[in-house]
Design a protein around this motif. Sequence first.
Motif, PDB file in Angstrom:
ATOM      1  N   PHE A   1      45.192  63.053  49.396  1.00 21.12           N
ATOM      2  CA  PHE A   1      44.548  64.077  48.562  1.00 21.12           C
ATOM      3  C   PHE A   1      45.505  64.645  47.527  1.00 21.12           C
ATOM      4  O   PHE A   1      45.134  64.881  46.374  1.00 21.12           O
ATOM      5  CB  PHE A   1      44.011  65.190  49.470  1.00 21.12           C
ATOM      6  N   TYR A   2      46.743  64.878  47.911  1.00 22.55           N
ATOM      7  CA  TYR A   2      47.693  65.539  47.020  1.00 22.55           C
ATOM      8  C   TYR A   2      48.105  64.652  45.851  1.00 22.55           C
ATOM      9  O   TYR A   2      48.454  65.148  44.780  1.00 22.55           O
ATOM     10  CB  TYR A   2      48.910  66.009  47.812  1.00 22.55           C
ATOM     11  N   THR A   3      48.051  63.328  46.041  1.00 22.00           N
ATOM     12  CA  THR A   3      48.305  62.421  44.929  1.00 22.00           C
ATOM     13  C   THR A   3      47.234  62.577  43.865  1.00 22.00           C
ATOM     14  O   THR A   3      47.521  62.710  42.677  1.00 22.00           O
ATOM     15  CB  THR A   3      48.341  60.961  45.425  1.00 22.00           C
ATOM     16  N   LEU A   4      45.981  62.560  44.298  1.00 22.70           N
ATOM     17  CA  LEU A   4      44.864  62.696  43.361  1.00 22.70           C
ATOM     18  C   LEU A   4      44.872  64.069  42.703  1.00 22.70           C
ATOM     19  O   LEU A   4      44.608  64.201  41.500  1.00 22.70           O
ATOM     20  CB  LEU A   4      43.550  62.464  44.099  1.00 22.70           C
ATOM     21  N   GLN A   5      45.185  65.099  43.456  1.00 20.25           N
ATOM     22  CA  GLN A   5      45.257  66.439  42.886  1.00 20.25           C
ATOM     23  C   GLN A   5      46.303  66.501  41.781  1.00 20.25           C
ATOM     24  O   GLN A   5      46.058  67.073  40.709  1.00 20.25           O
ATOM     25  CB  GLN A   5      45.597  67.460  43.980  1.00 20.25           C
ATOM     26  N   ALA A   6      47.461  65.910  42.012  1.00 19.53           N
ATOM     27  CA  ALA A   6      48.519  65.914  41.005  1.00 19.53           C
ATOM     28  C   ALA A   6      48.075  65.206  39.728  1.00 19.53           C
ATOM     29  O   ALA A   6      48.418  65.628  38.611  1.00 19.53           O
ATOM     30  CB  ALA A   6      49.782  65.263  41.566  1.00 19.53           C
ATOM     31  N   LEU A   7      47.297  64.139  39.868  1.00 20.79           N
ATOM     32  CA  LEU A   7      46.825  63.413  38.694  1.00 20.79           C
ATOM     33  C   LEU A   7      45.868  64.278  37.874  1.00 20.79           C
ATOM     34  O   LEU A   7      45.954  64.328  36.646  1.00 20.79           O
ATOM     35  CB  LEU A   7      46.142  62.109  39.127  1.00 20.79           C
ATOM     36  N   PHE A   8      44.952  64.960  38.523  1.00 19.61           N
ATOM     37  CA  PHE A   8      44.015  65.822  37.796  1.00 19.61           C
ATOM     38  C   PHE A   8      44.710  67.050  37.212  1.00 19.61           C
ATOM     39  O   PHE A   8      44.338  67.526  36.138  1.00 19.61           O
ATOM     40  CB  PHE A   8      42.876  66.269  38.721  1.00 19.61           C
ATOM     41  N   TRP A   9      45.727  67.560  37.901  1.00 19.16           N
ATOM     42  CA  TRP A   9      46.376  68.791  37.477  1.00 19.16           C
ATOM     43  C   TRP A   9      47.604  68.546  36.601  1.00 19.16           C
ATOM     44  O   TRP A   9      48.319  69.479  36.270  1.00 19.16           O
ATOM     45  CB  TRP A   9      46.769  69.633  38.695  1.00 19.16           C
ATOM     46  N   ASN A  10      47.865  67.255  36.259  1.00 18.40           N
ATOM     47  CA  ASN A  10      48.957  66.951  35.343  1.00 18.40           C
ATOM     48  C   ASN A  10      50.319  67.331  35.934  1.00 18.40           C
ATOM     49  O   ASN A  10      51.099  68.067  35.352  1.00 18.40           O
ATOM     50  CB  ASN A  10      48.733  67.682  34.008  1.00 18.40           C
ATOM     51  N   GLU A  11      50.600  66.787  37.134  1.00 14.15           N
ATOM     52  CA  GLU A  11      51.809  67.155  37.854  1.00 14.15           C
ATOM     53  C   GLU A  11      52.562  65.929  38.367  1.00 14.15           C
ATOM     54  O   GLU A  11      51.993  64.856  38.553  1.00 14.15           O
ATOM     55  CB  GLU A  11      51.456  68.040  39.055  1.00 14.15           C
ATOM     56  N   LEU A  12      53.843  66.126  38.641  1.00 10.42           N
ATOM     57  CA  LEU A  12      54.615  65.135  39.371  1.00 10.42           C
ATOM     58  C   LEU A  12      54.190  65.146  40.834  1.00 10.42           C
ATOM     59  O   LEU A  12      53.676  66.156  41.332  1.00 10.42           O
ATOM     60  CB  LEU A  12      56.111  65.454  39.292  1.00 10.42           C
ATOM     61  N   PHE A  13      54.441  64.044  41.522  1.00 11.58           N
ATOM     62  CA  PHE A  13      54.153  63.997  42.948  1.00 11.58           C
ATOM     63  C   PHE A  13      55.055  62.970  43.610  1.00 11.58           C
ATOM     64  O   PHE A  13      55.601  62.068  42.963  1.00 11.58           O
ATOM     65  CB  PHE A  13      52.683  63.644  43.206  1.00 11.58           C
ATOM     66  N   ILE A  14      55.210  63.125  44.901  1.00 12.77           N
ATOM     67  CA  ILE A  14      55.853  62.118  45.740  1.00 12.77           C
ATOM     68  C   ILE A  14      54.863  61.785  46.839  1.00 12.77           C
ATOM     69  O   ILE A  14      54.480  62.670  47.613  1.00 12.77           O
ATOM     70  CB  ILE A  14      57.175  62.624  46.340  1.00 12.77           C
ATOM     71  N   PRO A  15      54.390  60.541  46.904  1.00 13.89           N
ATOM     72  CA  PRO A  15      53.381  60.183  47.904  1.00 13.89           C
ATOM     73  C   PRO A  15      53.813  60.584  49.309  1.00 13.89           C
ATOM     74  O   PRO A  15      54.962  60.382  49.713  1.00 13.89           O
ATOM     75  CB  PRO A  15      53.295  58.653  47.766  1.00 13.89           C
ATOM     76  N   GLY A  16      52.878  61.185  50.036  1.00 16.21           N
ATOM     77  CA  GLY A  16      53.148  61.608  51.400  1.00 16.21           C
ATOM     78  C   GLY A  16      53.565  63.054  51.529  1.00 16.21           C
ATOM     79  O   GLY A  16      53.564  63.601  52.629  1.00 16.21           O
ATOM     80  N   LEU A  17      53.902  63.706  50.389  1.00 15.34           N
ATOM     81  CA  LEU A  17      54.313  65.107  50.424  1.00 15.34           C
ATOM     82  C   LEU A  17      53.188  65.997  49.893  1.00 15.34           C
ATOM     83  O   LEU A  17      52.504  65.646  48.927  1.00 15.34           O
ATOM     84  CB  LEU A  17      55.579  65.328  49.597  1.00 15.34           C
ATOM     85  N   ASP A  18      53.033  67.167  50.506  1.00 11.16           N
ATOM     86  CA  ASP A  18      52.011  68.113  50.062  1.00 11.16           C
ATOM     87  C   ASP A  18      52.448  68.875  48.817  1.00 11.16           C
ATOM     88  O   ASP A  18      51.618  69.255  47.993  1.00 11.16           O
ATOM     89  CB  ASP A  18      51.695  69.109  51.183  1.00 11.16           C
ATOM     90  N   ASN A  19      53.727  69.137  48.689  1.00 11.81           N
ATOM     91  CA  ASN A  19      54.258  69.838  47.521  1.00 11.81           C
ATOM     92  C   ASN A  19      55.705  69.426  47.339  1.00 11.81           C
ATOM     93  O   ASN A  19      56.305  68.795  48.204  1.00 11.81           O
ATOM     94  CB  ASN A  19      54.128  71.357  47.670  1.00 11.81           C
TER      95      ASN A  19
END
Length: 285
Positions: free
Chosen positions: A139-157
């Motif tokens: 979920f957090y990967t997809l959220q980062a894509l919509f919210w224009n953010e960096l992400f690391i798969p598997g991490l919530d923040n």
Amino acid sequence: MMKSLHFMIVAMMAAVLLFSSCGSQKKTTHPNAPILTDTTEQANFLKTVRNSSQITSRYVTSKLKFVVEMGPQKINLTGNLRMLRDDVIRLQLMAFGFVEAGRFEFTKDEVLIIDRINKQFIRAPYRYIDFLRNSGINFYTLQALFWNELFIPGLDNLSDKDMVKFTTDMGGDEAVIYLEKGKINYSWLANQKTGRIKMTNIMYRDPNHGKSQLNWNYESYGLLNGKPFPNDMIVTLTTPKKEVKVSIKLNYMGTDDQWDTRSTVSAKYREVTIDELLKRIMSSF
């Protein structure tokens, strides 16, 4: 209209499932990825990227315009987007402007896809889907894509300690941020002054089957609570054999919180399995 709606649902399901399946490929390395030696400059820039995110609004609601292209087919549909930060992302596809034809709902624990045309649905916890679990896509990967953010798969923040896992090249007009984790390579193109992300790329290369990638481009931004938020995005999934392109335009963005954050499925709907749905989708390509 019903044929177009069926194609739209098949295309959206294919994009979701094919994107997720990228995690089942062999590990690769990004070719000749530059490394920034000035760690202080890198840390400051990554902080700018993180601070540019729209983190002041827990709720995001908007009308949507979809343009989906898959092979020679191209259709236009409208819909709605509703998001609650760290809780749910919901995409609704509409027929005739007011009748819901399909729904995609992503929560922290599961994916729910409702096909109202064929009266069927799929409900799958992330941990039950091998290619989602193994790739760390959630979920957090997809959220980062919509919210224009960096992400690391598997991490919530992302904490300050996590930011050192990124590699940054600031040699051009735009900065490029790299991350290699597990089986996939990630890169972001960001504005050096504002830190705003212009494109996210998720890629793997297989010497036997060719290259596949997902590009998430941010074409423009509107204002949400006084901060820029992406309102025009082009998502392109490319495999050696097929390409799915989805244009997502947000209109009338707001922060309405008067809506149910969980969908209910009618008892008249038939639940289908991942394998059954994937087989039917792939036969449509």
